[in-house]
Design a protein around this motif. Sequence first.
Motif, PDB file in Angstrom:
ATOM      1  N   PRO A  42       5.055  -2.573  -8.408  1.00 25.65           N
ATOM      2  CA  PRO A  42       4.658  -2.870  -7.023  1.00 25.65           C
ATOM      3  C   PRO A  42       4.326  -1.584  -6.279  1.00 25.65           C
ATOM      4  N   PRO A  43       3.433  -1.660  -5.297  1.00 24.10           N
ATOM      5  CA  PRO A  43       3.091  -0.457  -4.518  1.00 24.10           C
ATOM      6  C   PRO A  43       4.340   0.180  -3.910  1.00 24.10           C
ATOM      7  N   LYS A  44       4.385   1.509  -3.973  1.00 23.37           N
ATOM      8  CA  LYS A  44       5.539   2.243  -3.461  1.00 23.37           C
ATOM      9  C   LYS A  44       5.153   3.006  -2.204  1.00 23.37           C
ATOM     10  N   LYS A  45       5.933   2.838  -1.158  1.00 21.54           N
ATOM     11  CA  LYS A  45       5.686   3.535   0.100  1.00 21.54           C
ATOM     12  C   LYS A  45       6.559   4.791   0.156  1.00 21.54           C
ATOM     13  N   ILE A  46       5.933   5.917   0.486  1.00 23.42           N
ATOM     14  CA  ILE A  46       6.642   7.187   0.592  1.00 23.42           C
ATOM     15  C   ILE A  46       6.809   7.533   2.068  1.00 23.42           C
ATOM     16  N   MET A  47       8.040   7.760   2.485  1.00 26.67           N
ATOM     17  CA  MET A  47       8.310   8.170   3.857  1.00 26.67           C
ATOM     18  C   MET A  47       8.250   9.697   3.946  1.00 26.67           C
ATOM     19  N   ILE A  48       7.617  10.204   4.997  1.00 25.99           N
ATOM     20  CA  ILE A  48       7.362  11.639   5.137  1.00 25.99           C
ATOM     21  C   ILE A  48       8.094  12.183   6.361  1.00 25.99           C
ATOM     22  N   THR A  49       8.813  13.271   6.160  1.00 30.09           N
ATOM     23  CA  THR A  49       9.500  13.936   7.273  1.00 30.09           C
ATOM     24  C   THR A  49       9.017  15.372   7.471  1.00 30.09           C
ATOM     25  N   LYS A  50       8.355  15.942   6.459  1.00 30.46           N
ATOM     26  CA  LYS A  50       7.873  17.325   6.533  1.00 30.46           C
ATOM     27  C   LYS A  50       6.461  17.355   7.109  1.00 30.46           C
ATOM     28  N   ASP A  51       6.265  18.062   8.211  1.00 28.95           N
ATOM     29  CA  ASP A  51       4.952  18.215   8.849  1.00 28.95           C
ATOM     30  C   ASP A  51       4.256  16.873   9.095  1.00 28.95           C
ATOM     31  N   PRO A  52       4.927  15.924   9.751  1.00 32.77           N
ATOM     32  CA  PRO A  52       4.328  14.594   9.939  1.00 32.77           C
ATOM     33  C   PRO A  52       3.079  14.599  10.823  1.00 32.77           C
ATOM     34  N   LYS A  53       2.916  15.604  11.691  1.00 32.04           N
ATOM     35  CA  LYS A  53       1.717  15.638  12.534  1.00 32.04           C
ATOM     36  C   LYS A  53       0.451  15.830  11.701  1.00 32.04           C
ATOM     37  N   ILE A  54       0.586  16.486  10.567  1.00 26.39           N
ATOM     38  CA  ILE A  54      -0.557  16.716   9.681  1.00 26.39           C
ATOM     39  C   ILE A  54      -0.552  15.732   8.516  1.00 26.39           C
ATOM     40  N   CYS A  55       0.629  15.474   7.981  1.00 20.05           N
ATOM     41  CA  CYS A  55       0.743  14.668   6.761  1.00 20.05           C
ATOM     42  C   CYS A  55       0.912  13.180   7.033  1.00 20.05           C
ATOM     43  N   GLY A  56       1.208  12.808   8.288  1.00 17.08           N
ATOM     44  CA  GLY A  56       1.522  11.421   8.577  1.00 17.08           C
ATOM     45  C   GLY A  56       3.000  11.152   8.347  1.00 17.08           C
ATOM     46  N   THR A  57       3.426   9.956   8.685  1.00 16.58           N
ATOM     47  CA  THR A  57       4.838   9.607   8.539  1.00 16.58           C
ATOM     48  C   THR A  57       5.121   8.790   7.284  1.00 16.58           C
ATOM     49  N   SER A  58       4.066   8.256   6.663  1.00 11.23           N
ATOM     50  CA  SER A  58       4.239   7.512   5.412  1.00 11.23           C
ATOM     51  C   SER A  58       2.899   7.428   4.693  1.00 11.23           C
ATOM     52  N   ARG A  59       2.962   7.113   3.413  1.00 13.93           N
ATOM     53  CA  ARG A  59       1.745   6.919   2.626  1.00 13.93           C
ATOM     54  C   ARG A  59       2.082   6.125   1.369  1.00 13.93           C
ATOM     55  N   ASP A  60       1.052   5.538   0.773  1.00 17.47           N
ATOM     56  CA  ASP A  60       1.232   4.854  -0.503  1.00 17.47           C
ATOM     57  C   ASP A  60       1.263   5.890  -1.620  1.00 17.47           C
ATOM     58  N   ASP A  61       2.152   5.697  -2.571  1.00 15.47           N
ATOM     59  CA  ASP A  61       2.211   6.564  -3.741  1.00 15.47           C
ATOM     60  C   ASP A  61       0.935   6.364  -4.556  1.00 15.47           C
ATOM     61  N   ASP A  62       0.149   7.431  -4.725  1.00  9.53           N
ATOM     62  CA  ASP A  62      -1.125   7.313  -5.441  1.00  9.53           C
ATOM     63  C   ASP A  62      -1.065   7.890  -6.853  1.00  9.53           C
ATOM     64  N   THR A  63       0.147   8.008  -7.406  1.00  9.96           N
ATOM     65  CA  THR A  63       0.271   8.484  -8.784  1.00  9.96           C
ATOM     66  C   THR A  63      -0.471   7.549  -9.735  1.00  9.96           C
ATOM     67  N   PHE A  64      -0.243   6.242  -9.574  1.00 13.90           N
ATOM     68  CA  PHE A  64      -0.989   5.221 -10.306  1.00 13.90           C
ATOM     69  C   PHE A  64      -1.806   4.421  -9.302  1.00 13.90           C
ATOM     70  N   GLU A  65      -3.119   4.384  -9.502  1.00 16.30           N
ATOM     71  CA  GLU A  65      -3.988   3.532  -8.699  1.00 16.30           C
ATOM     72  C   GLU A  65      -4.494   2.427  -9.615  1.00 16.30           C
ATOM     73  N   ILE A  66      -3.988   1.209  -9.380  1.00 13.76           N
ATOM     74  CA  ILE A  66      -4.215   0.100 -10.301  1.00 13.76           C
ATOM     75  C   ILE A  66      -4.945  -1.030  -9.583  1.00 13.76           C
ATOM     76  N   ALA A  67      -6.047  -1.485 -10.173  1.00 20.22           N
ATOM     77  CA  ALA A  67      -6.835  -2.584  -9.616  1.00 20.22           C
ATOM     78  C   ALA A  67      -6.104  -3.910  -9.830  1.00 20.22           C
ATOM     79  N   PRO A  68      -6.504  -4.958  -9.100  1.00 19.10           N
ATOM     80  CA  PRO A  68      -5.852  -6.268  -9.260  1.00 19.10           C
ATOM     81  C   PRO A  68      -5.850  -6.786 -10.698  1.00 19.10           C
ATOM     82  N   ASP A  69      -6.883  -6.439 -11.477  1.00 25.62           N
ATOM     83  CA  ASP A  69      -6.929  -6.911 -12.870  1.00 25.62           C
ATOM     84  C   ASP A  69      -6.295  -5.926 -13.845  1.00 25.62           C
ATOM     85  N   GLY A  70      -5.642  -4.873 -13.325  1.00 29.18           N
ATOM     86  CA  GLY A  70      -4.935  -3.932 -14.183  1.00 29.18           C
ATOM     87  C   GLY A  70      -5.675  -2.657 -14.507  1.00 29.18           C
ATOM     88  N   GLY A  71      -6.944  -2.527 -14.098  1.00 27.56           N
ATOM     89  CA  GLY A  71      -7.689  -1.304 -14.365  1.00 27.56           C
ATOM     90  C   GLY A  71      -7.048  -0.098 -13.692  1.00 27.56           C
TER      91      GLY A  71
END
Length: 232
Positions: A42-71
Amino acid sequence: MRSFVFAALLLSLPAAAEYAAADLTNGGTIKGKITYNGKPPPPKKIMITKDPKICGTSRDDDTFEIAPDGGVRNVVVYLADIKSGKKFEGEMKPELDQKGCHYQPHVQVVALHSTLQVKSSDPILHNVHSYLNGSTVINFAVPPQPGLVLPKKLDKPGGQQLKCDVHNFMTGGFFVAENPYYGLTGEDGTYEIKDVPAGNYTIATWHQAAGPLSEPIAVAAGGTATFNGKVK
């Protein structure tokens, strides 16, 4: 004495020949799709505390980018043992930027002996740390200095994982290719490698987190060969 003679023989052996461009006619094509082996996580949400003004406060983990059919996106598919063929058209001064606390591009393929141009568009300190088979290759700080470019000659082939030691949620990678016969999978996991000389080769994969694949493949003159793989 015997070990000395053996060492001398090793030193006298010719170095392995690097890839050489040659005239090519009626080349073949390799195409296929790389999919995730099993049920995608399942998609993993990463919470960010370091430099949030530039990096944002959260993001999706993009280590694996998987299409709905598994690509699976950003898998490098390449011929590991081809010695000659089409000319390498790769950029010899590829760029690696850091923008919004993302490596851009997230994954890229660069030519062996090219010089990576490392820079940062962010107004904060970053660190570029790359690993090849677990060993450090690049490790330097990138200060927030407009126009600063840090060059790094890439003389070791293979895939390197990227991380930032300042922002541990920043990951990516690049693959240093010995020849121009590679493809980088798109959003749907598909790839294509063109103008392959007829012959028998080893086709392999690299991904920043998944285990590698490797198997033989035969390419006919003017024909199309297929390689589909599952990674995890």
